[in-house]
Write a protein that holds these residues in place. Sequence first.
Motif, PDB file in Angstrom:
ATOM      1  N   MET A 106       0.991   4.820  -6.412  1.00 32.56           N
ATOM      2  CA  MET A 106      -0.255   4.920  -5.653  1.00 32.56           C
ATOM      3  C   MET A 106      -1.103   6.122  -6.029  1.00 32.56           C
ATOM      4  O   MET A 106      -2.297   5.982  -6.315  1.00 32.56           O
ATOM      5  N   PRO A 107      -0.558   7.341  -6.061  1.00 30.41           N
ATOM      6  CA  PRO A 107      -1.408   8.491  -6.428  1.00 30.41           C
ATOM      7  C   PRO A 107      -1.944   8.388  -7.858  1.00 30.41           C
ATOM      8  O   PRO A 107      -3.059   8.825  -8.143  1.00 30.41           O
ATOM      9  N   GLY A 116       0.776  -1.231   0.000  1.00 28.21           N
ATOM     10  CA  GLY A 116       0.000   0.000   0.000  1.00 28.21           C
ATOM     11  C   GLY A 116       0.804   1.274   0.000  1.00 28.21           C
ATOM     12  O   GLY A 116       0.237   2.363   0.025  1.00 28.21           O
ATOM     13  N   GLY A 117       2.117   1.186  -0.022  1.00 33.13           N
ATOM     14  CA  GLY A 117       2.928   2.392  -0.045  1.00 33.13           C
ATOM     15  C   GLY A 117       3.025   3.083   1.297  1.00 33.13           C
ATOM     16  O   GLY A 117       3.514   4.201   1.395  1.00 33.13           O
ATOM     17  N   ALA A 148       6.187   0.328 -12.991  1.00 34.77           N
ATOM     18  CA  ALA A 148       6.947   1.431 -13.579  1.00 34.77           C
ATOM     19  C   ALA A 148       6.416   1.786 -14.972  1.00 34.77           C
ATOM     20  O   ALA A 148       6.242   2.971 -15.299  1.00 34.77           O
ATOM     21  N   ASP A 149       6.147   0.758 -15.799  1.00 30.94           N
ATOM     22  CA  ASP A 149       5.643   1.032 -17.153  1.00 30.94           C
ATOM     23  C   ASP A 149       4.262   1.681 -17.113  1.00 30.94           C
ATOM     24  O   ASP A 149       3.982   2.631 -17.866  1.00 30.94           O
ATOM     25  N   ALA A 150       3.371   1.181 -16.258  1.00 33.75           N
ATOM     26  CA  ALA A 150       2.023   1.747 -16.168  1.00 33.75           C
ATOM     27  C   ALA A 150       2.074   3.173 -15.650  1.00 33.75           C
ATOM     28  O   ALA A 150       1.322   4.049 -16.117  1.00 33.75           O
ATOM     29  N   SER A 151       2.961   3.439 -14.701  1.00 38.82           N
ATOM     30  CA  SER A 151       3.097   4.802 -14.173  1.00 38.82           C
ATOM     31  C   SER A 151       3.604   5.740 -15.253  1.00 38.82           C
ATOM     32  O   SER A 151       3.137   6.885 -15.386  1.00 38.82           O
TER      33      SER A 151
END
Length: 344
Positions: free
Chosen positions: A244-245, A223-224, A332-335
């Motif tokens: 997360m954001p 959950g960060g 990382a790719d999705a972000s």
Amino acid sequence: MMRSPLFFISILAMSVCMLAGISQAAAEETGHFADPHGALGVAWGPAAAEVRAALTARTQDCTSMEFKPTRCALADNALNADIHYGSTRAGRSIALVSVRWQSDPTGNAVEAKGLVFAAENGSGFRLFGQIDLLGDSVSDVVFEPGRITYATNYLRPDDSRSNPTGRRRYEIPLGANGIGPVAIQRTGFGAATSVQSQPQPDEALQLVKRLYEAGEDYAAIFGGSAAASATLSPGLAKVVREAMPLSRRCPIYDGDPRLGGAQGAGGPTRMRYDVEAGRNAVDRRTIMVTAAQAEAPKVVSRTRVVLIPAPGGWRIDDLVTEGMPGYRATLADASARCRSARSR
């Protein structure tokens, strides 16, 4: 009439044997006995009196042969039963009685009831609680602090009702004042096997086990939050915190990373942990986890959990399920895609 010396020696020998048998029964706190034709046959061992009283008490709702509601004892309509003795900790003895019985003897439905009896520090056994069991058979019973676990058969999709081929383990929680409810066993499968001494526990392996045995609470680890620092490597924790954001605006990651992103899997079960030979080093560990899904037992995933050392010990740096990109790269790719779409 005169008795021969042999007569008195025989009587003495019989008395000694009887006393030895009584002493052994009083001290017996492990073992298993089955009654294949009812329930009263399991009134055996140090809890015999309490077991018999519980089995003959008319406390169950049932249907009479005249199709009228009434009260029955478990012993009345029992098909078969088992009793297992064990100990969950020093000074606490436990007896588990499992009974297969029919609340309606005019039909063919069979229910499984469990009764747990406990004795503290040499005192007499008392009924600790009664519960509905999952599964219609009880075997491989293991007594542990805080719970009893057992194995049972279950029907797989292609099975006939008379020949189930599935096998699953369940646990009966033992609380301070009662028991249950029964649930799928997710942790501690090694307790059913002999324990071998380990001078130094494998901290990396223990960390991976805690992650996979967290049930549905795994989300807090990913959950960060600050708690993640005790499990995730600084690099993976940074990727998680940045993602997360963005997840509020873009589809970053949905699913259970322990199972390659499977959704609605109900968590992993029947985990097997293999420390991969040749991959261990001072600065890197890899542990292969083979796990089934709680809601789809036939679906099995194999995930390599990569760990690296940190000042506080080993930390998880990535999870890579076979046939899929790693968790860290996926995040990382999705972000990056989300940021790129936002900047257009």
